[in-house]
Design a protein around this motif. Structure first.
Motif, PDB file in Angstrom:
ATOM      1  N   THR A  44      22.942 -63.015  67.108  1.00 30.39           N
ATOM      2  CA  THR A  44      22.631 -62.455  65.789  1.00 30.39           C
ATOM      3  C   THR A  44      21.693 -63.336  64.987  1.00 30.39           C
ATOM      4  N   LEU A  45      21.897 -64.654  65.027  1.00 34.63           N
ATOM      5  CA  LEU A  45      21.052 -65.527  64.213  1.00 34.63           C
ATOM      6  C   LEU A  45      19.602 -65.493  64.674  1.00 34.63           C
ATOM      7  N   SER A  46      19.371 -65.380  66.003  1.00 31.12           N
ATOM      8  CA  SER A  46      17.989 -65.364  66.482  1.00 31.12           C
ATOM      9  C   SER A  46      17.227 -64.165  65.933  1.00 31.12           C
ATOM     10  N   PHE A  47      17.912 -63.025  65.775  1.00 35.14           N
ATOM     11  CA  PHE A  47      17.243 -61.856  65.187  1.00 35.14           C
ATOM     12  C   PHE A  47      17.177 -61.960  63.669  1.00 35.14           C
ATOM     13  N   ALA A  48      18.169 -62.577  63.073  1.00 39.89           N
ATOM     14  CA  ALA A  48      18.132 -62.781  61.622  1.00 39.89           C
ATOM     15  C   ALA A  48      16.982 -63.692  61.220  1.00 39.89           C
ATOM     16  N   LEU A  49      16.554 -64.582  62.135  1.00 40.35           N
ATOM     17  CA  LEU A  49      15.459 -65.502  61.824  1.00 40.35           C
ATOM     18  C   LEU A  49      14.146 -64.785  61.571  1.00 40.35           C
ATOM     19  N   VAL A  50      14.019 -63.566  62.092  1.00 41.55           N
ATOM     20  CA  VAL A  50      12.783 -62.805  61.863  1.00 41.55           C
ATOM     21  C   VAL A  50      13.085 -61.581  60.999  1.00 41.55           C
ATOM     22  N   SER A  51      14.059 -61.707  60.102  1.00 41.47           N
ATOM     23  CA  SER A  51      14.440 -60.632  59.184  1.00 41.47           C
ATOM     24  C   SER A  51      14.157 -61.070  57.744  1.00 41.47           C
ATOM     25  N   ILE A 170      21.457 -53.162  68.358  1.00 39.79           N
ATOM     26  CA  ILE A 170      22.095 -53.164  67.032  1.00 39.79           C
ATOM     27  C   ILE A 170      21.154 -53.787  66.007  1.00 39.79           C
ATOM     28  N   ALA A 171      20.461 -54.874  66.405  1.00 38.64           N
ATOM     29  CA  ALA A 171      19.504 -55.520  65.496  1.00 38.64           C
ATOM     30  C   ALA A 171      18.364 -54.581  65.141  1.00 38.64           C
ATOM     31  N   ILE A 172      17.876 -53.836  66.131  1.00 33.09           N
ATOM     32  CA  ILE A 172      16.801 -52.871  65.871  1.00 33.09           C
ATOM     33  C   ILE A 172      17.259 -51.801  64.881  1.00 33.09           C
ATOM     34  N   ALA A 173      18.508 -51.382  65.024  1.00 32.54           N
ATOM     35  CA  ALA A 173      19.042 -50.326  64.148  1.00 32.54           C
ATOM     36  C   ALA A 173      19.293 -50.830  62.732  1.00 32.54           C
ATOM     37  N   LEU A 174      19.767 -52.062  62.579  1.00 32.48           N
ATOM     38  CA  LEU A 174      20.212 -52.539  61.273  1.00 32.48           C
ATOM     39  C   LEU A 174      19.130 -53.272  60.479  1.00 32.48           C
ATOM     40  N   ILE A 175      18.381 -54.165  61.116  1.00 31.09           N
ATOM     41  CA  ILE A 175      17.477 -55.031  60.356  1.00 31.09           C
ATOM     42  C   ILE A 175      16.322 -54.263  59.717  1.00 31.09           C
ATOM     43  N   PRO A 176      15.589 -53.404  60.457  1.00 33.02           N
ATOM     44  CA  PRO A 176      14.480 -52.697  59.797  1.00 33.02           C
ATOM     45  C   PRO A 176      14.943 -51.636  58.791  1.00 33.02           C
ATOM     46  N   SER A 177      16.206 -51.214  58.894  1.00 35.40           N
ATOM     47  CA  SER A 177      16.665 -50.091  58.074  1.00 35.40           C
ATOM     48  C   SER A 177      17.004 -50.476  56.647  1.00 35.40           C
ATOM     49  N   SER A 178      17.200 -51.768  56.392  1.00 40.06           N
ATOM     50  CA  SER A 178      17.637 -52.187  55.063  1.00 40.06           C
ATOM     51  C   SER A 178      17.275 -53.646  54.830  1.00 40.06           C
ATOM     52  N   PRO A 179      16.960 -54.016  53.571  1.00 43.13           N
ATOM     53  CA  PRO A 179      16.706 -55.435  53.265  1.00 43.13           C
ATOM     54  C   PRO A 179      17.922 -56.315  53.537  1.00 43.13           C
ATOM     55  N   VAL A 180      19.118 -55.711  53.557  1.00 45.21           N
ATOM     56  CA  VAL A 180      20.335 -56.498  53.829  1.00 45.21           C
ATOM     57  C   VAL A 180      20.911 -56.143  55.200  1.00 45.21           C
ATOM     58  N   GLY A 181      20.065 -55.617  56.082  1.00 46.13           N
ATOM     59  CA  GLY A 181      20.529 -55.274  57.424  1.00 46.13           C
ATOM     60  C   GLY A 181      21.070 -56.478  58.167  1.00 46.13           C
ATOM     61  N   TRP A 182      20.483 -57.653  57.904  1.00 50.10           N
ATOM     62  CA  TRP A 182      20.965 -58.863  58.575  1.00 50.10           C
ATOM     63  C   TRP A 182      22.402 -59.182  58.161  1.00 50.10           C
ATOM     64  N   ARG A 183      22.771 -58.832  56.930  1.00 50.21           N
ATOM     65  CA  ARG A 183      24.155 -59.064  56.493  1.00 50.21           C
ATOM     66  C   ARG A 183      25.119 -58.161  57.276  1.00 50.21           C
ATOM     67  N   TRP A 184      24.736 -56.918  57.490  1.00 46.64           N
ATOM     68  CA  TRP A 184      25.574 -56.009  58.272  1.00 46.64           C
ATOM     69  C   TRP A 184      25.684 -56.487  59.724  1.00 46.64           C
TER      70      TRP A 184
END
Length: 457
Positions: A44-51, A170-184
């Motif tokens: 999760t953190l590796s994808f959050a790094l580019v969010s 899951i990262a593709i679905a959550l991160i681009p969909s919302s500014p707080v997708g990384w929190r979800w």
């Protein structure tokens, strides 16, 4: 051996005579969910790094490295302290404590408000993940007959393979969909971990651990339960093999490891994990970042990594039938060799900016990760029951120093102003680290299909 020692040895021998899986699939699911949220959280953190997290928390490049390293330092500390608790008070309590730590750390990550809170929460999560992997492998090894030990660890790992495989989607679905997708993304891990806590209370204690604590009646009850389950599947069980002695715990578990026999094994295991984790966490933590910096869009890079991640499932399924048929250390070396080739393909993908090569590299990297699960089984087999969790935790935990160091290696080598050439060199160096790991693991002892008491006493 005294009469009591013979009785305890017979209880352990009765486990190894069982020719089939001696426990229900529900046990594997409860244990495997630990693998799932451990590997899910690692990614999760590796994808959050580019969010948007980076901008929202005003994270510098150094703070990004600190966040990655905090998880790994937490892993090291948690692996040792919780594993030591499990050597003293039992495997089941260790598994329960792990799940609580991961749930708390993941929730705190989701609620982070600045760099300090993110780094602290990643440390807490790391505490649980490190101990989780150590105790899962110890527990499964101790409740499983020698002839199918590798296969059962591999099948339990399938849940972890799903964690690795599903996280990019899951990262593709959550991160681009919302500014707080990384929190979800973090919050979902907390939810799964919290749900596992009550399920862990259903598991029985390791009968091998009970025998070295002299708790004959409890160990007898668990082994009888295993035998009855197996007998319902195959009918009568084979004869009980000759009981083998195993020393009880006297003193501090770690002190049992620092002698000529176990000390050399511990050093070998620490070193091969150290170099393997330099590759693993270099790729897991920074591959998306390097690909995006070198010209791939976030969606493109993540999508092709996600496509390649089906290799986790393929690798896990491919290893299961052969996990107990070929010597363990050779299986590990073969997996490390595939990982080396995969990271060289990553370097080529950066050089050519090629999505197909990136996809093949991602598939082989994922395949190698799942194919290397015998490394966990192998590490647990190296040490005696009285210090098995501690030995695994030290080897795997101290080995994670390689993963904790590698963000700073990447920080020094990779330059966002020259992403292509420095990206190639970064991936090439990670491949060299894995070659070193391969050579080291080949120096270890044989363990496949041997009873744990034969390997470690």
């Amino acid at each position: 051996m005294s009469e009591k020692e013979i009785k305890l040895g017979e209880i352990r021998a009765r486990i190894d005579r069982i020719p089939v899986r001696p426990y229900p699939i529900s046990w594997m699911v409860v244990i495997g969910l630990g693998y799932f949220f451990a590997f899910y959280d690692i990614l999760t953190l590796s994808f959050a790094l580019v969010s948007p997290m980076v901008q929202q928390l005003s994270l510098s490049r150094l703070e990004l490295s600190d966040a990655v390293s905090a998880s790994l330092f937490g892993y090291i500390v948690g692996a040792y302290f919780v594993a030591t608790i499990s050597d003293y008070w039992g495997r089941r309590w260790g598994l329960i404590v792990n799940a609580v730590l991961i749930a708390v750390g993941s929730l705190a990550s989701a609620l982070s408000i600045n760099a300090a809170s993110l780094i602290a929460s990643r440390f807490v999560t790391g505490l649980g993940i490190g101990a989780e992997i150590a105790i899962i492998n110890t527990y499964v090894s101790e409740v499983t007959p020698a002839g199918i030990r590798g296969k059962m660890v591999q099948l339990t790992y399938l849940a972890g393979a799903l964690g690795f495989a599903l996280t990019p989607f899951i990262a593709i679905a959550l991160i681009p969909s919302s500014p707080v997708g990384w929190r979800w993304l973090f919050g979902l891990g907390a939810l799964v971990a919290a749900a596992v806590v009550p399920l862990r209370f259903m598991l029985p204690e390791s009968p091998r651990w009970l025998t070295i604590r002299g708790r004959t009646g409890e160990a007898e009850a668990v082994v009888r339960r295993l035998e009855e389950f197996a007998a319902r599947r195959v009918g009568s069980l084979p004869p009980i093999p000759t009981p083998l002695p195993e020393r009880s715990l006297s003193g501090f578990p770690t002190a049992q490891l620092f002698n000529r026999k176990y000390g050399l094994r511990l050093l070998m295991a620490v070193l091969f994990w150290f170099f393997d984790y330099m590759l693993a966490y270099g790729v897991i933590g920074f591959a998306p970042y390097i690909f995006v910096a070198s010209g791939f869009t976030f969606t493109t890079a993540t999508w092709y990594i996600a496509l390649g991640s089906v290799g986790y499932i393929v690798g896990a399924l491919a290893m299961a039938p052969i996990a107990d048929k070929w010597e363990r250390k050779y299986l590990v070396a073969s997996a490390f060799s595939i990982a080396t080739f995969a990271v060289f393909l990553y370097a080529l993908a950066v050089a050519l900016r090629s999505p197909p090569i990136l996809t093949v590299g991602a598939f082989l990297a994922a395949f190698a990760t799942a194919f290397a699960v015998p490394a966990y089984t192998y590490t647990a087999e190296l040490f005696p029951t009285r210090a098995r969790a501690s030995g695994f935790a030290i080897a795997d935990g101290v080995g994670h120093l390689g993963g904790a160091i590698v963000p700073f290696v990447v920080y020094l080598i990779f330059n966002p102003l020259d992403p292509v050439s420095t990206g190639i060199w970064t991936f090439a160096l990670l491949g060299v680290f894995e070659i070193i790991a391969t050579l080291i693991v080949l120096t270890g002892p044989r363990t496949t299909r041997l009873r744990l008491e034969q390997v470690s006493e």
